[in-house]
Design a protein around this motif. Structure first.
Motif, PDB file in Angstrom:
ATOM      1  N   MET A 185      -4.429  73.062  -5.364  1.00  0.00           N
ATOM      2  CA  MET A 185      -5.499  73.883  -4.819  1.00  0.00           C
ATOM      3  C   MET A 185      -6.675  73.012  -4.423  1.00  0.00           C
ATOM      4  O   MET A 185      -6.962  71.995  -5.068  1.00  0.00           O
ATOM      5  CB  MET A 185      -5.952  74.913  -5.850  1.00  0.00           C
ATOM      6  CG  MET A 185      -4.909  75.961  -6.196  1.00  0.00           C
ATOM      7  SD  MET A 185      -4.532  77.070  -4.808  1.00  0.00           S
ATOM      8  CE  MET A 185      -6.094  77.967  -4.661  1.00  0.00           C
ATOM      9  N   LEU A 186      -7.355  73.425  -3.363  1.00  0.00           N
ATOM     10  CA  LEU A 186      -8.515  72.707  -2.847  1.00  0.00           C
ATOM     11  C   LEU A 186      -9.655  73.688  -2.608  1.00  0.00           C
ATOM     12  O   LEU A 186      -9.448  74.757  -2.027  1.00  0.00           O
ATOM     13  CB  LEU A 186      -8.166  71.998  -1.532  1.00  0.00           C
ATOM     14  CG  LEU A 186      -9.330  71.416  -0.727  1.00  0.00           C
ATOM     15  CD1 LEU A 186      -9.984  70.273  -1.481  1.00  0.00           C
ATOM     16  CD2 LEU A 186      -8.863  70.969   0.651  1.00  0.00           C
ATOM     17  N   ALA A 187     -10.834  73.301  -3.062  1.00  0.00           N
ATOM     18  CA  ALA A 187     -12.059  74.036  -2.747  1.00  0.00           C
ATOM     19  C   ALA A 187     -12.995  73.060  -2.057  1.00  0.00           C
ATOM     20  O   ALA A 187     -13.296  71.991  -2.605  1.00  0.00           O
ATOM     21  CB  ALA A 187     -12.706  74.592  -4.019  1.00  0.00           C
ATOM     22  N   GLN A 188     -13.451  73.411  -0.855  1.00  0.00           N
ATOM     23  CA  GLN A 188     -14.303  72.488  -0.104  1.00  0.00           C
ATOM     24  C   GLN A 188     -15.311  73.252   0.743  1.00  0.00           C
ATOM     25  O   GLN A 188     -15.095  74.414   1.106  1.00  0.00           O
ATOM     26  CB  GLN A 188     -13.466  71.573   0.783  1.00  0.00           C
ATOM     27  CG  GLN A 188     -12.731  72.277   1.898  1.00  0.00           C
ATOM     28  CD  GLN A 188     -11.971  71.314   2.787  1.00  0.00           C
ATOM     29  OE1 GLN A 188     -12.001  70.111   2.585  1.00  0.00           O
ATOM     30  NE2 GLN A 188     -11.283  71.833   3.785  1.00  0.00           N
ATOM     31  N   SER A 189     -16.411  72.567   1.046  1.00  0.00           N
ATOM     32  CA  SER A 189     -17.440  73.159   1.880  1.00  0.00           C
ATOM     33  C   SER A 189     -16.933  73.344   3.297  1.00  0.00           C
ATOM     34  O   SER A 189     -16.108  72.573   3.793  1.00  0.00           O
ATOM     35  CB  SER A 189     -18.680  72.259   1.892  1.00  0.00           C
ATOM     36  OG  SER A 189     -19.195  72.079   0.593  1.00  0.00           O
ATOM     37  N   ARG A 190     -17.451  74.361   3.956  1.00  0.00           N
ATOM     38  CA  ARG A 190     -17.087  74.591   5.346  1.00  0.00           C
ATOM     39  C   ARG A 190     -17.697  73.495   6.224  1.00  0.00           C
ATOM     40  O   ARG A 190     -18.748  72.934   5.898  1.00  0.00           O
ATOM     41  CB  ARG A 190     -17.584  75.968   5.799  1.00  0.00           C
ATOM     42  CG  ARG A 190     -17.038  77.101   4.967  1.00  0.00           C
ATOM     43  CD  ARG A 190     -17.491  78.442   5.486  1.00  0.00           C
ATOM     44  NE  ARG A 190     -16.881  78.756   6.770  1.00  0.00           N
ATOM     45  CZ  ARG A 190     -17.077  79.901   7.420  1.00  0.00           C
ATOM     46  NH1 ARG A 190     -17.894  80.810   6.911  1.00  0.00           N
ATOM     47  NH2 ARG A 190     -16.487  80.127   8.569  1.00  0.00           N
ATOM     48  N   PRO A 191     -17.049  73.157   7.339  1.00  0.00           N
ATOM     49  CA  PRO A 191     -17.587  72.122   8.230  1.00  0.00           C
ATOM     50  C   PRO A 191     -19.002  72.457   8.682  1.00  0.00           C
ATOM     51  O   PRO A 191     -19.336  73.612   8.938  1.00  0.00           O
ATOM     52  CB  PRO A 191     -16.598  72.146   9.405  1.00  0.00           C
ATOM     53  CG  PRO A 191     -15.332  72.703   8.838  1.00  0.00           C
ATOM     54  CD  PRO A 191     -15.762  73.689   7.804  1.00  0.00           C
ATOM     55  N   GLY A 192     -19.823  71.416   8.758  1.00  0.00           N
ATOM     56  CA  GLY A 192     -21.192  71.591   9.205  1.00  0.00           C
ATOM     57  C   GLY A 192     -22.204  71.783   8.102  1.00  0.00           C
ATOM     58  O   GLY A 192     -23.415  71.815   8.372  1.00  0.00           O
ATOM     59  N   SER A 193     -21.760  71.902   6.857  1.00  0.00           N
ATOM     60  CA  SER A 193     -22.693  72.062   5.741  1.00  0.00           C
ATOM     61  C   SER A 193     -23.458  70.758   5.531  1.00  0.00           C
ATOM     62  O   SER A 193     -22.873  69.673   5.578  1.00  0.00           O
ATOM     63  CB  SER A 193     -21.946  72.436   4.462  1.00  0.00           C
ATOM     64  OG  SER A 193     -21.219  73.632   4.622  1.00  0.00           O
ATOM     65  N   PRO A 194     -24.759  70.816   5.267  1.00  0.00           N
ATOM     66  CA  PRO A 194     -25.535  69.580   5.067  1.00  0.00           C
ATOM     67  C   PRO A 194     -25.125  68.830   3.804  1.00  0.00           C
ATOM     68  O   PRO A 194     -25.178  67.605   3.761  1.00  0.00           O
ATOM     69  CB  PRO A 194     -26.983  70.076   4.985  1.00  0.00           C
ATOM     70  CG  PRO A 194     -26.869  71.517   4.607  1.00  0.00           C
ATOM     71  CD  PRO A 194     -25.607  72.020   5.221  1.00  0.00           C
ATOM     72  N   VAL A 195     -24.739  69.560   2.756  1.00  0.00           N
ATOM     73  CA  VAL A 195     -24.189  68.958   1.541  1.00  0.00           C
ATOM     74  C   VAL A 195     -22.767  69.463   1.400  1.00  0.00           C
ATOM     75  O   VAL A 195     -22.523  70.674   1.357  1.00  0.00           O
ATOM     76  CB  VAL A 195     -25.015  69.327   0.293  1.00  0.00           C
ATOM     77  CG1 VAL A 195     -24.374  68.734  -0.955  1.00  0.00           C
ATOM     78  CG2 VAL A 195     -26.447  68.840   0.435  1.00  0.00           C
TER      79      VAL A 195
END
Length: 198
Positions: free
Chosen positions: A104-114
């Motif tokens: 499983m992977l949890a990651q920020s959506r593209p374009g997030s500053p952090v």
């Protein structure tokens, strides 16, 4: 919560490496002998991966991922310089690895500053590759072969990475990763860095 896109990625790597000035110290009673030599090798790898974001919580996408990885390492034959009985050499070596991973992977959506990425995977090494090393002492009429220890073929990995943009061109990143379930070959690694876009 909303579903996300399917991600497919493929990559390949080829490399050459030179092992220069390899050295070994042999202690025979009161005598201490030092031997050295050179060899070279090649590295070939390929990966096919897939992931699917099945849910979005705020700016974080969550979903399953999996990949298949192939690696082949070849080391040319090696002979230590010298003619002492403790000098030795070995024939060409080859190690092939074929592993699959799912998790499983949890990651920020593209374009997030952090940007945050956290993953956990189960890994399976499909290649039953009994490894051995054949050594021939200098001047000896015979060789001997010994097995090489290898880690468990089933294990788990996890990782956490964070990166953020300080300015439009400067990015900082840090993270850690771990391999568990491999007995004496378990690993914990950490990294940090700064990148500058030119």
């Amino acid at each position: 919560m909303a579903g996300g896109p399917l991600r497919i990625a493929a990559s390949g790597t080829y490399g050459r490496v030179n092992y220069d000035n390899l050295s070994r110290t042999v202690v025979l009673g009161p005598a201490v002998r030092r031997t050295d030599g050179d060899t070279s090798g090649t590295y070939v790898a390929g990966r096919l991966g897939m992931g699917l974001a099945i849910a979005t919580v705020g700016t974080i996408e969550v979903g399953p991922e999996g990949s298949v990885d192939y690696e082949r390492i070849r080391i040319a034959g090696y002979t230590e310089r010298g003619t002492l009985s403790s000098d030795a050499g070995f024939v060409r070596q080859r190690v092939i690895s074929l592993t699959g991973r799912i998790g499983m992977l949890a990651q920020s959506r593209p374009g997030s500053p952090v940007r945050l990425a956290a993953r956990v995977n189960y890994v399976k090494d499909f290649k039953d590759d009994p490894r051995s090393l054949t050594v021939t002492p200098a001047g000896a009429p015979v060789s001997y072969t010994t097995g090489v220890a290898r880690a468990d073929r089933d294990y788990a990995t996890g990782g956490l990475n964070v990166e953020g943009d300080l300015t439009g061109t400067l990015t900082v990143r840090a993270g850690m990763a771990a391999e568990v379930g491999r007995r004496d070959m378990q690993r914990i690694m950490a990294h940090a860095g700064i990148s500058l876009k030119m």
